[in-house]
Design a protein around this motif. Structure first.
Motif, short mmCIF file in Angstrom:
data_model
loop_
_atom_site.label_atom_id
_atom_site.label_comp_id
_atom_site.label_asym_id
_atom_site.label_seq_id
_atom_site.Cartn_x
_atom_site.Cartn_y
_atom_site.Cartn_z
N LYS A 38 13.98 -9.52 2.54
CA LYS A 38 13.69 -9.82 3.83
C LYS A 38 12.68 -10.86 4.15
N LEU A 39 11.94 -10.70 3.26
CA LEU A 39 10.78 -11.80 4.00
C LEU A 39 10.79 -12.54 2.39
N LEU A 40 11.15 -12.82 1.04
CA LEU A 40 11.07 -13.03 0.12
C LEU A 40 12.14 -14.69 0.25
N LYS A 41 13.42 -13.55 -0.02
CA LYS A 41 15.12 -14.61 -0.51
C LYS A 41 14.47 -14.89 -1.59
N ASP A 42 14.56 -16.44 -1.03
CA ASP A 42 14.52 -17.25 -2.19
C ASP A 42 13.23 -17.85 -3.03
N SER A 43 12.50 -17.69 -2.06
CA SER A 43 10.68 -17.84 -2.54
C SER A 43 9.93 -16.89 -3.65
N LYS A 44 9.20 -16.71 -4.28
CA LYS A 44 8.29 -16.34 -4.52
C LYS A 44 6.80 -15.78 -3.91
N ALA A 45 6.31 -15.09 -4.85
CA ALA A 45 4.91 -14.27 -3.86
C ALA A 45 4.48 -13.55 -4.96
N GLU A 46 3.10 -13.68 -5.03
CA GLU A 46 1.99 -13.00 -5.79
C GLU A 46 1.87 -11.45 -4.78
N ILE A 47 1.98 -10.58 -5.56
CA ILE A 47 1.81 -9.14 -4.86
C ILE A 47 0.86 -7.88 -5.40
N ASN A 48 0.10 -7.68 -4.98
CA ASN A 48 -1.09 -6.97 -5.50
C ASN A 48 -0.70 -5.46 -4.73
N ILE A 49 -0.95 -4.27 -5.75
CA ILE A 49 -0.45 -2.84 -5.37
C ILE A 49 -1.71 -2.09 -5.25
N TYR A 50 -1.01 -1.15 -4.09
CA TYR A 50 -2.99 -0.73 -4.57
C TYR A 50 -2.38 0.80 -3.29
N PHE B 126 -7.59 2.35 -0.33
CA PHE B 126 -6.90 1.24 0.96
C PHE B 126 -8.63 0.40 1.41
N GLN B 127 -9.96 0.97 0.99
CA GLN B 127 -10.92 0.20 1.50
C GLN B 127 -11.40 -1.08 0.37
N GLN B 128 -10.72 -0.60 -1.10
CA GLN B 128 -10.77 -1.96 -2.31
C GLN B 128 -9.77 -3.37 -1.01
N MET B 129 -8.59 -2.06 -0.80
CA MET B 129 -7.64 -3.21 -0.07
C MET B 129 -8.36 -4.02 0.80
N LEU B 130 -9.08 -3.47 1.80
CA LEU B 130 -9.90 -3.98 3.21
C LEU B 130 -10.70 -5.03 2.34
N TYR C 271 0.88 -1.61 0.31
CA TYR C 271 0.25 0.16 0.01
C TYR C 271 0.85 1.64 0.10
N SER C 272 0.15 2.02 -0.57
CA SER C 272 1.25 3.44 -0.48
C SER C 272 0.49 5.25 -0.85
N ARG C 273 0.78 5.82 -0.54
CA ARG C 273 -0.14 6.83 -0.48
C ARG C 273 0.74 8.66 -0.44
N LYS C 274 -0.27 9.18 -1.53
CA LYS C 274 0.48 10.79 -0.92
C LYS C 274 -0.78 11.59 -0.41
N SER C 275 -0.82 12.66 -0.32
CA SER C 275 -1.70 13.74 0.12
C SER C 275 -1.89 14.66 -1.36
N VAL C 276 -0.53 15.60 -2.19
CA VAL C 276 -0.54 15.57 -2.57
C VAL C 276 -0.59 14.90 -4.64
N TYR C 277 -0.96 15.60 -5.48
CA TYR C 277 -0.45 15.16 -6.55
C TYR C 277 1.17 15.88 -7.08
#
Length: 539
Positions: free
Chosen positions: A33-45, A60-64, A6-12
Motif C-alpha cells: 500500500k505505501l511503497l509499491k514500486d519504491s523502496k524505504a528504510e524500515i526501523n523495527i521496534y 516505544f520510548q526509543q522510537m519517540l 512498532y509492535s507490542r504484546k503484553s504477555v511473553y
C-alpha cells in the motif's frame, strides 16, 4: 523514505498476534500500500511483556527519541491498541507526529492520520480501546472476588508456613477446573507458631525480632525477619482457625464473611481477600469493612480467641505520637548522627534502665538495639560524655580555624541550594513511575493462561513496589511538614553565624535542637570505633 514499525504484546508467548507476526503483516502492508514500486528504510521496534496502560515501554520510548532524529514519513502498527489504550497518551502521540509531519497507520483498522477522516476515526477508536482495557480490568477483579468466596488460594507468594497445591474441582457446568489450596510446610509453621507464642509472651514486635535473631531463626529466603515482616505474620488471618470467635471479630468489623456462624469449624482456617485497593495508585490497604473473609481449605494454627488477642495488643502498641522518636528527644545532642564503625548503622540515644527522667543515657547502634550482641558487639558510648566532648571539639575548632567565616558563608549557600531544590517533585516522579509499573503488572494479570511461576513473580514485584511507594510517600510527607520551617531555619543559620564567634558562652542559650543543627552545619560525619570518636568536619 523512512518508515518505523512498532509492535507490542503484553504477555511473553508465541501464540496469536506475536510481535514477529505483527511485524511481518506490517511489512506486507507497507510493500502493497505505501511503497509499491519504491523502496524505504524500515526501523523495527518491539516491546514484549508490556501493557498499553501507559507509554513506559523501552522500545516505544526509543522510537519517540528516534522520531526527532530520523524524522520518518510513516509509523505503522498492526492495531491501534498496540500503541496505547489510554486516550490521553494517544492524543499526545498524534499531536507529536503531526508536529513532525509524520503519518500514523494502523493496518487492522486501516486508519491513516494523513487523511482527516482517518485522524478522526483514530481518536474514536482510542476511546473504545481505553474502555475495553478498563472493562477487562473490572471484569477480572469481579471474577477474582467471586472466586475468593470459595476459599481457594488465588495465586501469588504463599504466606510463611504454606506452599501452593493444585487440586481439581467440578464447577456447575460439569467441567473440571484446576484450582489451588494452601498446603502445610511443617518447618516454616514451627517458626510461625514461635512468632505467635513469643509475641503473646513479650507483647512487642521488636522483642520477637531480638528473640529470632538470637535463636538464628530466619525467613524462607535465609534473611533476618524484618519488623514489618513479623507484623505481617501476626496480622495475617491465614493462620486463624475459622471458629466462632474469629467469625464474631470479622463480623463486628463489618467484613464480608462468606460463611455462617453455624458453619464455623476447627478443621479449617481463614483466607482474607480484597485487603488492598489495586484500582488506586500505590494500592493502599483497605479498612476491614472492605475485606472478604472466607473459610480456606487449609488447617489453622491459632484459635480465634488468641488471634483476636494478638490484634488487640498490636492495636495498643500503635505509636500515639506523644513519645519522641529515638532521633528526636529532648536530652541528647548526637542521636542518629553517630555511625558505628563495625556495622555502619546509626547510633541512637537510650536512657539507662531505672533512670527515667534523668540525664543518664548511652548511644547504642541500631543493630544492637534490634538484635543485641548477635548483630553487633560494639561498645556503647556514655551519651553525656560524648555530647560534651563533641561540643568542646567544636569550640577548639572554632578557636583554631581563622577561616571560619568563609566556611559559614559556604554553609549558608549550601543551605540555600538545598532549600531551592525541588525534592518533592523528584519524589513525586519516582512515585508515579512505580505506580505506573504496578498498573502494568496488574493489567498483565488479566490475561489468561498465565503460569503459576509468572503470577508469583508479578505479585512479588507488586509487593516490592508497594513498599517502595510507601517509603517515598513518607519521605515526601516529611518534606511537606518541614516546608514551613525553612524561613525559621534560615534565620537560625544567621543567628548561628553570630553565636559561633563566641561558642562557649552561647552554649547556655542554645536549645538542644539548635545544637543539633549546629553540629549538622559543621560536622560531616561522626564515627565510633568502640574506643574513640572520629569527627570529620565540613571543609
Amino acid at each position: 523514505m523512512r518508515i518505523f514499525i512498532y509492535s507490542r504484546k503484553s504477555v511473553y508467548t508465541g501464540k496469536g498476534e506475536s510481535v514477529e507476526n505483527q511485524v511481518e503483516m506490517c511489512k506486507s502492508y507497507i510493500s502493497d500500500k505505501l511503497l509499491k514500486d519504491s523502496k524505504a528504510e524500515i526501523n523495527i521496534y518491539e516491546d514484549e511483556g508490556f501493557s498499553a496502560k501507559n507509554t513506559n515501554r523501552p522500545q516505544f520510548q526509543q522510537m519517540l527519541r528516534d522520531i526527532k532524529q530520523m524524522k520518518p514519513q510513516y509509523i505503522v502498527c498492526y492495531r491501534l491498541d498496540r500503541i496505547s489504550r489510554n486516550v490521553s497518551d494517544f492524543s499526545s502521540l498524534i499531536e507529536e507526529l503531526n508536529h513532525h509531519n509524520i503519518s500514523f497507520v494502523c493496518i487492522r483498522e486501516e486508519f491513516d492520520t494523513s487523511k482527516p477522516m482517518g485522524k478522526a476515526m483514530m481518536y474514536i477508536a482510542s476511546v473504545f480501546a481505553q474502555l475495553e482495557r478498563e472493562t477487562i480490568a473490572e471484569r477480572v477483579r469481579d471474577n477474582m472476588l467471586l472466586l475468593a468466596r470459595t476459599g481457594r488460594w488465588l495465586g501469588g507468594t504463599t504466606p510463611m508456613g504454606y506452599t501452593s497445591e493444585k487440586i481439581q474441582e467440578v464447577v456447575i457446568d460439569g467441567k473440571l477446573k484446576i484450582a489451588c489450596k494452601l498446603k502445610d510446610n511443617p518447618d516454616e509453621l514451627k517458626v510461625v507458631d514461635c512468632i505467635h507464642e513469643k509475641f503473646l509472651e513479650l507483647r512487642s514486635v521488636s522483642g520477637v525480632s531480638k528473640y529470632l535473631i538470637k535463636q538464628g531463626i530466619k525467613t524462607r529466603n535465609g534473611n533476618m525477619f524484618s519488623l514489618p515482616g513479623i507484623k505481617e505474620i501476626l496480622q495475617n488471618p491465614v493462620y486463624c482457625i475459622a471458629d466462632e470467635d474469629a467469625w464474631e471479630y470479622f463480623t463486628r468489623h463489618q467484613s464480608d464473611v462468606c460463611f455462617e456462624k453455624s458453619d464455623c469449624s476447627y478443621k479449617y482456617a481463614l483466607l482474607a481477600y480484597n485487603k488492598r485497593d489495586y484500582r488506586k495508585k500505590s494500592a493502599p490497604r483497605q479498612d476491614m469493612d472492605k475485606w472478604i473473609v472466607a473459610m480456606g481449605k487449609h488447617k489453622g494454627r491459632i484459635s480465634g480467641k488468641r488471634w483476636v488477642e494478638l490484634q488487640d495488643i498490636l492495636r495498643d502498641n500503635i505509636p500515639t505520637g506523644k513519645k519522641p522518636a529515638l532521633m528526636h528527644n529532648g536530652y541528647s545532642m548526637l542521636s542518629g548522627m553517630i555511625y558505628c564503625d563495625k556495622c555502619n548503622n546509626r547510633m541512637f540515644a537510650k536512657q539507662r534502665s531505672g533512670k527515667s527522667g534523668s540525664l543518664f543515657y548511652d548511644y547504642i547502634c541500631n543493630s544492637k538495639l534490634r538484635g543485641g550482641l548477635e548483630l553487633c558487639n560494639c561498645q556503647n558510648i556514655n551519651g553525656q560524655q560524648a555530647d560534651e566532648m563533641i561540643y568542646e571539639s567544636l569550640i577548639q575548632y572554632m578557636n583554631e580555624n581563622a577561616g571560619i567565616l568563609p566556611l559559614l558563608e559556604k554553609l549558608k549557600r549550601e543551605f540555600q541550594r538545598q532549600v531551592s531544590k525541588n525534592f518533592s517533585a523528584i519524589l513525586e516522579d519516582k512515585i508515579k513511575k512505580s505506580t505506573g509499573e504496578i498498573d502494568n503488572l496488574i493489567h498483565t494479570l488479566s490475561h489468561e493462561e498465565l503460569g503459576a511461576a509468572f503470577i508469583r513473580r508479578v505479585n512479588e514485584r507488586i509487593r516490592d513496589l508497594d513498599v517502595e511507594i510507601t517509603s517515598l510517600k513518607e519521605e515526601k510527607d516529611l518534606l511537606k511538614e518541614n516546608k514551613g520551617d525553612k524561613e525559621k531555619r534560615e534565620l537560625k543559620i544567621n543567628q548561628f553565624s553570630m553565636a559561633l564567634w563566641n561558642l562557649k558562652e552561647s552554649s547556655s542559650i542554645l536549645s538542644m535542637e539548635d545544637k543539633r543543627t549546629l553540629v549538622k552545619l559543621l560536622v560531616k560525619k561522626i564515627v565510633w570505633d568502640g574506643k574513640k570518636l572520629h569527627v570529620y568536619m565540613n571543609s
